[in-house]
Design a protein around this motif. Structure first.
Motif, short mmCIF file in Angstrom:
data_model
loop_
_atom_site.label_atom_id
_atom_site.label_comp_id
_atom_site.label_asym_id
_atom_site.label_seq_id
_atom_site.Cartn_x
_atom_site.Cartn_y
_atom_site.Cartn_z
N GLN A 54 10.28 45.90 43.57
CA GLN A 54 8.92 45.27 42.81
C GLN A 54 7.76 45.43 43.45
O GLN A 54 8.01 45.57 44.93
N HIS A 55 6.47 45.69 43.05
CA HIS A 55 5.29 45.47 43.74
C HIS A 55 5.22 43.88 44.05
O HIS A 55 5.33 43.05 43.27
N PRO B 11 -9.52 43.03 44.53
CA PRO B 11 -9.47 44.09 45.44
C PRO B 11 -8.47 45.19 44.85
O PRO B 11 -7.66 44.91 43.85
N GLU B 12 -8.64 46.40 45.35
CA GLU B 12 -7.81 47.57 44.72
C GLU B 12 -6.26 46.97 45.01
O GLU B 12 -5.75 46.68 46.14
N LEU B 13 -5.63 47.19 43.86
CA LEU B 13 -4.10 46.72 44.01
C LEU B 13 -3.17 48.04 43.73
O LEU B 13 -3.65 49.08 42.83
N PRO B 14 -1.99 48.23 44.40
CA PRO B 14 -1.51 49.48 44.36
C PRO B 14 -0.38 49.56 42.79
O PRO B 14 0.57 50.10 42.96
N ASP C 241 3.08 43.48 49.46
CA ASP C 241 2.29 44.81 49.37
C ASP C 241 0.75 44.73 49.58
O ASP C 241 -0.35 45.12 49.86
N ALA C 242 0.48 43.34 48.71
CA ALA C 242 -1.36 43.14 48.65
C ALA C 242 -1.19 41.61 48.84
O ALA C 242 -0.35 41.07 48.18
N MET D 189 -7.07 36.75 38.18
CA MET D 189 -6.30 37.90 37.99
C MET D 189 -5.92 38.21 36.86
O MET D 189 -5.53 39.21 36.29
N ALA D 190 -5.42 37.05 35.89
CA ALA D 190 -5.25 37.13 34.61
C ALA D 190 -6.46 37.95 33.79
O ALA D 190 -6.13 38.70 32.92
#
Ligand code: F6R
Length: 607
Positions: free
Chosen positions: A365-366, A281-284, A383-384, A412-413
């Protein structure tokens, strides 16, 4: 993860199937559909979106057939359109399917060359076409299904009906669950006992590789070789359905067995199967802008983080610091501006992990949470979130949540590597294809559970057990030791294999089993040297590897267990399973309270 239902009934089955599908909607609701036999002909009603849409379609075009299959879809291959909605049908065959057919591209190509035309983007349609081709060549439905099952790679459950066959339904399971429900002159199929609850409490859960030929008055179960087999019938309590152990003695066993399915579900969420690439998904933030990732978690979840460090550093060239949350939260670690903090937690409530998250958020941190409980405190404060789709984990010892955490972290990696230009599209496709194979490989490991049970018995006389692994298998050694000690109460420690000679080797004698996790990866030879050091001191080596030879590649082994050979990228998910099963069966032999081991709690909301 999709939900499937099938009914050989005595009245119109479409409304009954809607009821069952409603109970299965937790498994997915991208689209829904049913197929019934109307005067012997297959007729379908399908609709994109939630079940209410299908209900509307059925309201406008009711079906009266008494033989039917139904499906609620959670899309993996192909958009959630009506065309891609199940049941899929061609050549007098209709199929509902839950899971992934890994080799569908090859099969589709073969069928297209043979003149077969495809309507959908789904992997399921190859199953329909294969069965119908076998039938065109003269096979009876049962033989056509058996022949088709031999051609399929992957983890799946299927429900199948045939035009002109009012009293026939075939079900099959490999990796994904499927239950038979027995009625009075009626027969049912369902993804779980919850779906069957309105119809019957008399249920058989199919075993791995089983397939069943149903009529209204019979259920003939076969194993994967085609031999007729008996499986126990159970009477389930309606009230216990939601927390049902299925065929298993303990929730932990059930949750270990669910891994092919829940990993498949998690993969479906993070992989675009058609494109064979990861889709987060879109991450900030962009991974390309990061200089460091900080991962914090507790216990098993922290070992998932430790494995991820190897993936992020090797594949995405992104430095990662991993720390247990109870230490990190008080360490006052300096964190880079705009850095990324990842917290991992099954429950999403672990107090130390939550405090670590708050510290990181306070340091600018995000924050990304990998959580199984999506409305938990950690999920709310990040945040997500990148959820794991493991379903409720009831056994205190974490199993399916762990392998789902690994699955999300691996995706994710890969996403990070793509953004950082450290892998090519071909490399990404190769690693994605390896990931898609995880449910199938785990199903293969589960088939050999009895071997691990036998080996586990030999651990029960030990006072201490050591687990060794190198590289990305080192976290699995830590996890294996944690699993064994927490549920069997046998003392166990996990070590990086190379660290053995710096102290722990002093413990080795003929009474200490040493479980060595050693797939044939680039570090295999190094681990073999460590095994030899153990063997030379009389230590009893239990080797978990992907190629067995008579002498354990030089060192003498006490026991060996074979894990399927695969791309080393996915080894942590595969080797997690035998270490879970060794701990589980050792605990069964020890007679401990496996699902609620002493002194522990599922959700640790205190410091
Ligand atoms: C071990 C186990 C624990 C948890 C730890 C974190 O089998 O289950 O080590 O992993 O307590 O819990 P969560 O993931 O809920 O934060």
């Amino acid at each position: 993860m999709c939900g499937i239902v099938g009914i050989l009934g005595s009245q119109p089955v479409a409304p009954l199937m809607l009821d069952a599908l409603r109970r299965l909607e937790y498994r997915g609701y991208d689209s829904a559909g049913v197929a019934t036999l109307e005067d012997g002909e297959l007729v379908r009603r399908r609709a994109p979106g939630k079940l209410n849409n299908l209900q509307g379609v059925l309201g406008n075009g009711p079906l009266s057939g008494t033989t039917g299959i139904g499906h609620t879809r959670w899309a993996t291959h192909g958009a959630p359109t009506e065309t891609n909605a199940h049941p899929h049908s061609a050549g007098g065959v209709a199929v509902v399917h839950n899971g992934i057919i890994e080799n569908f591209r090859d099969l589709r190509e073969e069928l297209e060359t043979d003149g077969y035309r495809f309507e959908t983007q789904t992997d399921t349609e190859v199953v329909v076409q294969l069965i119908s081709r076998e039938m065109k060549e003269g096979k009876a439905p049962k033989d056509a299904v058996f022949a088709t099952l031999q051609r399929l790679d992957g983890a799946f459950a299927l429900g199948i009906i045939f035009s002109g066959q009012q009293d026939l339904m075939i079900g099959a399971r490999r990796g994904s669950p499927l239950a038979i429900g027995y009625g009075d002159g009626e027969m049912f199929l369902g993804s779980d006992a919850v779906a069957l609850a309105p119809f019957t409490n008399k249920v058989t859960f199919l075993d791995e590789g089983d397939w069943v030929v149903l009529t209204r008055n019979s259920a003939q179960i076969h194993d994967e070789t085609g031999a007729a087999v008996e499986r126990p019938i159970r009477f389930t309590q309606a009230s216990a359905y939601l927390a049902d152990k299925g065929n298993h003695r303990h929730f932990m066993a059930k949750e270990i067995a669910e891994q092919p399915e829940v990993i498949g579900h998690t993969l479906g969420e993070y992989i675009d199967m058609a494109e064979q690439r990861v889709k987060l998904p879109e991450l900030p933030f962009s991974f390309a802008d990061l200089t460091r990732v900080t991962i914090t978690a507790c216990g098993t979840a922290s070992y998932a983080g430790l494995a991820a460090k190897y993936w992020f550093e090797q594949i995405a060239r992104l430095p990662v610091e991993v720390d247990i949350a109870s230490e990190f939260r008080y360490r006052e670690a300096p964190l880079p501006d705009g850095g990324l903090s990842v917290v991992i937690s099954q429950s999403g409530e672990t107090a130390d992990t939550l405090a670590a998250l708050r510290y990181c958020a306070g340091q600018g941190q995000h924050t990304v949470g990998i959580v199984n409980v999506q409305d938990s405190s950690i999920a709310r404060e990040c945040d997500a979130i990148l959820p794991t789709y493991a379903g409720p984990e009831i056994g205190v010892a974490s199993t399916k949540a762990f392998t789902c955490q690994l699955t999300v972290l691996a995706c994710m990696a890969l996403a990070a590597a793509r953004q950082r230009n450290t892998i090519t599209p071909e490399q990404e496709r190769e690693l994605v294809s390896a990931l898609v194979g995880v449910p199938r490989h785990i199903a293969d490991i589960l088939r050999n559970e009895s071997e691990l049970e036998r080996i586990a018995k030999k651990l029960t006389s030990a006072r201490d057990v050591l687990y060794l692994g190198r590289g990305i298998n080192y976290p699995i050694a830590l996890e294996g030791a944690l699993k064994l000690k927490e549920i069997s109460y046998i003392h166990a420690e996990g070590y990086a294999a190379g660290e053995l000679k710096h102290g722990p080797i002093a413990l080795i004698d003929e009474d200490v089993p040493v479980i060595v996790i050693a797939p044939h990866d680039t570090l295999y030879e190094k681990t073999v040297s460590n095994m030899e050091e153990v063997a030379a001191r009389g230590g009893k080596i239990v080797l978990l590897t992907d190629e067995i030879n008579g002498n354990g590649n030089g060192a003498e082994t006490f026991e060996q267990f074979r894990v399927p050979r695969a791309n080393s990228f996915i080894n942590p998910m595969l080797y997690a399973v035998p270490v879970q099963l060794l701990a589980y069966h050792a605990a069964v032999f020890m007679g401990t309270d496996i699902d609620q081991p002493r002194n522990l709690a599922k959700s640790v909301t205190v410091e």
